[in-house]
Design an enzyme around this catalytic site. Sequence first.
Site, short mmCIF file in Angstrom:
data_model
loop_
_atom_site.label_atom_id
_atom_site.label_comp_id
_atom_site.label_asym_id
_atom_site.label_seq_id
_atom_site.Cartn_x
_atom_site.Cartn_y
_atom_site.Cartn_z
N GLY A 110 9.76 5.39 -3.04
CA GLY A 110 10.18 4.44 -2.02
C GLY A 110 9.53 3.09 -2.28
CD GLN A 169 5.43 -0.90 -0.97
OE1 GLN A 169 6.46 -0.30 -0.69
NE2 GLN A 169 4.45 -0.35 -1.66
CB CYS A 206 0.59 3.30 -1.01
SG CYS A 206 1.45 1.77 -0.59
CG LEU A 207 4.60 2.36 -5.68
CD1 LEU A 207 6.00 1.83 -5.94
CD2 LEU A 207 4.05 3.12 -6.88
CG HIS A 263 4.62 5.51 2.69
ND1 HIS A 263 3.39 5.98 2.30
CD2 HIS A 263 4.81 4.34 2.01
CE1 HIS A 263 2.84 5.12 1.44
NE2 HIS A 263 3.69 4.11 1.24
CD GLU A 264 8.45 3.25 1.07
OE1 GLU A 264 8.29 2.01 1.09
OE2 GLU A 264 7.78 3.99 0.33
CG HIS A 305 4.96 -0.34 3.15
ND1 HIS A 305 3.74 -0.92 2.86
CD2 HIS A 305 5.06 0.73 2.33
CE1 HIS A 305 3.13 -0.22 1.91
NE2 HIS A 305 3.91 0.78 1.57
#
Length: 222
Positions: A68, A73, A126-127, A168-169, A172
Amino acid sequence: MAPSRDQAQLAEQVEELLAAGGPLPVVAAGQPVLRRGAEPYDGQLGPALLARFVEALRVTMHAAPGVGLAAPQVGVPLRIAVIEDPAPVPEEVAVARGRVPQPFRVLVNPVYEPVGTARAAFYEGCLSVPGWQAVVARHAEVRLRGQDGQGRELDETITGWPARIVQHETDHLDGTLYLDRAELRSLSTHEAVAALWAQPTPDAAAEALGFELPQSRTQLSR
């Protein structure tokens, strides 16, 4: 009607990002864009630019790799995210975590709310927080609402690992990182997770690292 100054600036920002080609640079924790609520998408990019931006998010997600990616991000404060999960995990892990393959999807202005009270706790990364993972307890089932990339309304119930990705997304887009919800005593490097905590559930990690993990939080609705 002419676009507002803010709309023009957002479109210009995205055009500049796309001009470089290839995967977009992923913003790391510490950058303010990750801590501010993103703006609802309301045509700021226009259909053609939106499609190009979504494709760039997809390329970036695959290259990372991740399951995702949210617009903040890559530094763009809009409520847009993409998800895709081929779920390349052993069967026992897939069953324990409720992880099933998810096709590529675009989420525009997504919001979620819990369905029931069941929660599931697993390691998550997480990226934008590269190199680390931690156990996060999340709703096992959520109602997702919003739109897709073509503006069609979404209203569906999602369970298991797909529900975790959605939470999670969407977090963000609200300026929330997974660490805000994590059991901080579980914080581990990717290498430590692979070497020590690769079990289907985080029970062994909870015992060894000394954090509470009630059984009700490790069970997924089935």
